[in-house]
Design a protein around this motif. Structure first.
Motif, PDB file in Angstrom:
ATOM      1  N   TYR A 165     -37.155  97.096  20.984  1.00 25.95           N
ATOM      2  CA  TYR A 165     -38.228  97.578  20.123  1.00 25.95           C
ATOM      3  C   TYR A 165     -39.304  96.518  19.955  1.00 25.95           C
ATOM      4  CZ  TYR A 165     -40.685  99.037  15.929  1.00 25.95           C
ATOM      5  OH  TYR A 165     -41.660  99.374  15.038  1.00 25.95           O
ATOM      6  N   THR A 166     -38.898  95.291  19.655  1.00 30.85           N
ATOM      7  CA  THR A 166     -39.894  94.241  19.411  1.00 30.85           C
ATOM      8  C   THR A 166     -40.578  93.788  20.698  1.00 30.85           C
ATOM      9  OG1 THR A 166     -38.158  92.567  19.547  1.00 30.85           O
ATOM     10  CG2 THR A 166     -38.757  93.367  17.349  1.00 30.85           C
ATOM     11  N   THR A 167     -39.888  93.908  21.836  1.00 28.75           N
ATOM     12  CA  THR A 167     -40.471  93.438  23.090  1.00 28.75           C
ATOM     13  C   THR A 167     -41.399  94.471  23.714  1.00 28.75           C
ATOM     14  OG1 THR A 167     -38.462  92.164  23.482  1.00 28.75           O
ATOM     15  CG2 THR A 167     -39.932  92.484  25.353  1.00 28.75           C
ATOM     16  N   TYR A 168     -40.972  95.732  23.718  1.00 30.91           N
ATOM     17  CA  TYR A 168     -41.713  96.731  24.488  1.00 30.91           C
ATOM     18  C   TYR A 168     -42.504  97.726  23.646  1.00 30.91           C
ATOM     19  CZ  TYR A 168     -39.018  94.970  28.355  1.00 30.91           C
ATOM     20  OH  TYR A 168     -38.468  94.147  29.294  1.00 30.91           O
ATOM     21  N   TYR A 169     -42.013  98.062  22.448  1.00 35.45           N
ATOM     22  CA  TYR A 169     -42.707  99.085  21.681  1.00 35.45           C
ATOM     23  C   TYR A 169     -43.747  98.502  20.732  1.00 35.45           C
ATOM     24  CZ  TYR A 169     -43.647 102.979  18.610  1.00 35.45           C
ATOM     25  OH  TYR A 169     -44.273 103.941  17.895  1.00 35.45           O
ATOM     26  N   ALA A 170     -43.359  97.535  19.937  1.00 37.58           N
ATOM     27  CA  ALA A 170     -44.244  97.015  18.896  1.00 37.58           C
ATOM     28  C   ALA A 170     -45.561  96.455  19.443  1.00 37.58           C
ATOM     29  CB  ALA A 170     -43.511  95.971  18.051  1.00 37.58           C
ATOM     30  N   PRO A 171     -45.564  95.680  20.531  1.00 33.81           N
ATOM     31  CA  PRO A 171     -46.855  95.164  21.008  1.00 33.81           C
ATOM     32  C   PRO A 171     -47.792  96.255  21.544  1.00 33.81           C
ATOM     33  CG  PRO A 171     -45.042  93.901  21.956  1.00 33.81           C
ATOM     34  CD  PRO A 171     -44.449  95.077  21.273  1.00 33.81           C
ATOM     35  N   TYR A 172     -47.223  97.337  22.047  1.00 37.87           N
ATOM     36  CA  TYR A 172     -48.050  98.379  22.658  1.00 37.87           C
ATOM     37  C   TYR A 172     -48.266  99.574  21.749  1.00 37.87           C
ATOM     38  CZ  TYR A 172     -46.944  95.616  26.723  1.00 37.87           C
ATOM     39  OH  TYR A 172     -46.799  94.577  27.593  1.00 37.87           O
ATOM     40  N   GLU A 173     -47.779  99.493  20.508  1.00 31.88           N
ATOM     41  CA  GLU A 173     -47.894 100.618  19.579  1.00 31.88           C
ATOM     42  C   GLU A 173     -49.338 101.007  19.301  1.00 31.88           C
ATOM     43  OE1 GLU A 173     -47.892 103.104  16.197  1.00 31.88           O
ATOM     44  OE2 GLU A 173     -48.601 101.038  16.101  1.00 31.88           O
ATOM     45  N   TYR A 185     -51.748 101.072  21.353  1.00 35.90           N
ATOM     46  CA  TYR A 185     -52.217 101.844  22.509  1.00 35.90           C
ATOM     47  C   TYR A 185     -51.541 103.208  22.590  1.00 35.90           C
ATOM     48  CZ  TYR A 185     -53.665  97.143  23.743  1.00 35.90           C
ATOM     49  OH  TYR A 185     -54.214  95.898  23.721  1.00 35.90           O
TER      50      TYR A 185
END
Length: 175
Positions: free
Chosen positions: A15-23, A25
């Motif tokens: 979640y912190t690696t792939y979802y949160a930074p791109y949320e 977008y």
């Protein structure tokens, strides 16, 4: 429960690696999906639900009764529609296959043209002669090997026939 506890840190890491930074977008797309879903629930679902209930009740009653003309008609309609869908799929597959073959043809024509442009006409004709000679040599070699094997099989069949044995050879009869 142990499985959940074991994989919880992994899920948090994902979640912190792939979802949160791109949320930021992803948010407009999520908003569009939620708006479409709310529209469907507000307008489309109430309109189609009675039609679904009516047709499902009618078809379930029709198909659960004893077989009669209506059941055969429904089966004929289902058969007709499934054949239409299969015809559409066949046409789509044929279209894409013919498109791929046409692209392959024109790509090969373009590559041959580029090769002739790079090598020159005379050198390209020499290369073509070499390639045709190579394939002719392969054909002659295959013909020679085939004749040798054919003579060997015929010799085996003649020896077996002279010895009075029936072996599994071509033309040896019914075994």
């Amino acid at each position: 429960m142990d499985l959940f506890e074991d994989y919880l840190p992994t899920f948090f890491n994902l979640y912190t690696t792939y979802y949160a930074p791109y949320e930021p977008y992803i948010r407009p797309y999520k908003r569009y999906i939620f708006v479409a879903q709310s529209y469907a629930y507000k307008y489309i679902f109430p309109t189609l639900w009675p039609l679904y209930r009516l047709t499902s009740f009618f078809l379930s009653r029709l198909l659960s009764d004893t077989p009669d003309l209506a059941t055969l008609a429904v089966l004929a309609i289902v058969l007709f529609l499934s054949l239409k869908v299969l015809d559409i799929l066949r046409r789509q597959i044929m279209y894409w296959m013919s498109l791929a073959l046409r692209l392959l043809l024109w790509a090969s024509v373009g590559l041959i043209g580029f090769y002739v442009y790079q090598r020159g006409g005379e050198q390209s004709l020499e290369d073509l002669g070499w390639i045709l000679g190579f394939f002719a040599g392969l054909e002659d070699e295959g013909e020679r090997i085939g004749k040798t094997k054919g003579r060997q099989k015929m010799g085996d069949a003649k020896r077996a026939a002279s010895a009075g044995q029936r072996r599994r050879t071509r033309g040896g009869g019914w075994n």
